[in-house]
Design an enzyme around this catalytic site. Structure first.
Site, PDB file in Angstrom:
ATOM      1  N   LYS A 220      58.250  -1.908 133.851  1.00 47.59           N
ATOM      2  CA  LYS A 220      57.247  -2.435 132.816  1.00 47.59           C
ATOM      3  C   LYS A 220      57.986  -1.361 131.462  1.00 47.59           C
ATOM      4  CE  LYS A 220      54.606  -5.152 134.799  1.00 47.59           C
ATOM      5  NZ  LYS A 220      54.343  -6.543 134.474  1.00 47.59           N
ATOM      6  N   ASP A 248      60.149  -5.708 132.042  1.00 46.23           N
ATOM      7  CA  ASP A 248      59.313  -6.625 131.697  1.00 46.23           C
ATOM      8  C   ASP A 248      58.371  -6.069 130.397  1.00 46.23           C
ATOM      9  OD1 ASP A 248      56.932  -8.460 131.401  1.00 46.23           O
ATOM     10  OD2 ASP A 248      56.652  -8.269 133.621  1.00 46.23           O
ATOM     11  N   ASN A 250      55.933  -8.074 129.031  1.00 46.47           N
ATOM     12  CA  ASN A 250      54.745  -8.636 129.085  1.00 46.47           C
ATOM     13  C   ASN A 250      54.257  -9.003 127.436  1.00 46.47           C
ATOM     14  OD1 ASN A 250      54.511  -6.565 131.389  1.00 46.47           O
ATOM     15  ND2 ASN A 250      53.449  -8.464 131.701  1.00 46.47           N
ATOM     16  N   GLU A 301      54.981 -16.861 133.579  1.00 46.55           N
ATOM     17  CA  GLU A 301      53.599 -16.696 134.256  1.00 46.55           C
ATOM     18  C   GLU A 301      52.672 -16.844 133.351  1.00 46.55           C
ATOM     19  OE1 GLU A 301      52.489 -12.697 134.058  1.00 46.55           O
ATOM     20  OE2 GLU A 301      54.329 -12.092 134.365  1.00 46.55           O
TER      21      GLU A 301
END
Length: 441
Positions: A220, A248, A250, A301
């Site tokens: 992350k 990632d 996010n 997602e």
């Protein structure tokens, strides 16, 4: 024998206090409590269909309320009446004339729709005595097509084109099933690099995962640029340069910042950059992808529905399609997305983790390999090693890969004691949590 009929639907607000250990933490979601709106379809045959939609704590009650409302469309229905034309059943849920205004086909309403549809598929697979992936693989192309809602996507994928993909998938199907049963499906681990983990914990978990046979790792990012690089270098030091590292963000950055930050992380040789910006910004993803090549861009997602995926494919905005088992309208809509991904030749690497997402997506990827894409090249399923002990048929992992589920159903069913203990707000786990908070104050 009388037909299998749904007699009752129970809904549970289910929450786990994962925020205490920073499990699931990232640059945007810093204190998630892994949660779910969970439903059980009871029938006159003793079989039950289980479904859920994944949430992060607060707001789960909204999904529960939506799910309870949608439950009126299944009570008293026979299983056959729903599965004979699954696309029509799905449209009945998404087209409810007044409820649709709250979407349409997005947000809380669509999350609840996904949970209910997944429960129906779980019931269907149990009634057929097969794990869901094998049920899907056994269905003739026309039966699969009857579960796909082509409205809004037929300009990108016609029914005829989808039929051709599925008919081609009939060749060599038995051999691919045997390969899956023998070798499983490759996976990657996210558990080494949650945002709230210390450097020491990241190093230790990376070392442990490598020793356990993992070859794909995710970190992350989205904090301070120097911190992201430092943490990434730690993972690289542990896993070396022959294994793959994904990063990632996010959704943390705007387009310009995403381009700059992705380029800065290039020294880590990331296999992909995931969710670099708003999941709704299709043009932005296309611009980022063009600017940071050859680093691949992955997202999905948080894509609301098949229409967004269609546009991501048409705009050449992503290199990796990350379906989610619960964000869209369950199995039905994921079938549409898998078929579109095959048409546009974009590899599918599902989002998982949370509660039950790993249990779900193994079935979807297996079906994709057997009947749709027919390849595992550049494809992995995400794996997070939390909360599987609460499932009746939990995922099985060996040397960095999924072993295929064998029990009938969609692997969604949770143990009754877990449903009782972690129900919110009256479950024992949350009563204990409240006591601890009061003592801390």
């Amino acid at each position: 024998m009388s037909p299998i009929t749904v007699t009752r639907m129970r809904v549970v607000d289910l929450r786990f206090p994962t925020s205490r250990e920073s499990i699931g933490s990232d640059a945007v979601n810093k204190d998630p409590d892994y949660s779910a709106a969970y439903c059980v379809l009871e029938t006159n045959a003793g079989l039950e269909g289980h479904g859920l939609t994944f949430t992060l704590g607060r707001g789960t009650e909204l999904c529960v309320a939506a799910l309870e409302y949608l439950g009126r469309f299944v009570k008293g229905r026979t299983l056959d009446s729903m599965t004979a034309d699954m696309a029509a059943f799905c449209r009945q849920l998404t087209d409810e004339s007044q409820f649709r205004w709250l979407g349409p086909e997005k947000g809380v309403i669509h999350l609840a729709t996904g949970a209910l549809i997944n429960a129906v598929w779980d019931l269907y697979a149990k009634a057929e005595g097969k794990p869901l992936w094998k049920l899907l693989a056994s269905l003739e192309p026309e039966r699969i097509l009857s579960a796909v809602e082509f409205r809004y996507i037929d300009d990108a994928l016609s029914r005829g084109a989808a039929r051709e993909i599925l008919e081609e998938g009939q060749h060599g199907k038995a051999e691919r099933i045997a390969l899956l049963e023998r070798e499983g499906y490759p996976a990657y681990t996210t558990s080494v690099g949650w945002f709230g983990f210390s450097d020491e914990k990241i190093r230790a978990l990376s070392h442990e995962a490598l020793a356990a046979g993992w070859t794909h790792f995710k970190l992350k990012v989205g904090g301070d640029a120097a911190d992201d690089l430092r943490r990434g270098r730690i993972v690289r030091e542990e896993i070396g340069w022959t294994n793959r590292l994904m990063v990632d963000a996010n959704q943390k950055w705007g387009v310009e910042e995403a381009i700059a930050r992705t380029r800065a992380l290039g020294e880590l040789d990331p296999w992909w950059m995931e969710e670099p910006t708003s999941p709704d910004d299709i043009v932005g993803h296309a611009r980022i992808r063009a600017a940071v090549a050859p680093i691949r861009i992955a997202t999905g997602e948080h894509c609301h529905n098949r229409v967004m995926f269609k546009q991501l494919f048409q705009a050449k905005a992503i290199d990796v399609c990350q379906i989610d088992s619960c964000r869209v309208a369950g199995v039905n809509e994921n079938l549409a997305i898998l078929l579109m991904a095959a048409k546009f030749r974009v590899p599918v690497c599902p989002h998982a983790g949370g509660i039950g997402l790993c249990e779900h997506v193994q079935h979807l990827s297996a079906f994709d390999f057997v009947s749709v894409s027919r390849t595992m090249e550049n494809r992995v399923i995400e794996y997070v090693d939390h909360l599987h002990e609460h499932f009746v048929d939990p995922v099985r992992i060996s040397r960095g890969g999924y072993r295929m589920p064998e029990k009938p159903g969609y692997s969604i069913e949770m143990k009754p004691e877990s449903l009782e203990r972690y129900s919110f707000p009256d479950g024992e786990a949350w009563q204990t949590e409240q006591v601890e908070e009061e003592v801390a104050r």
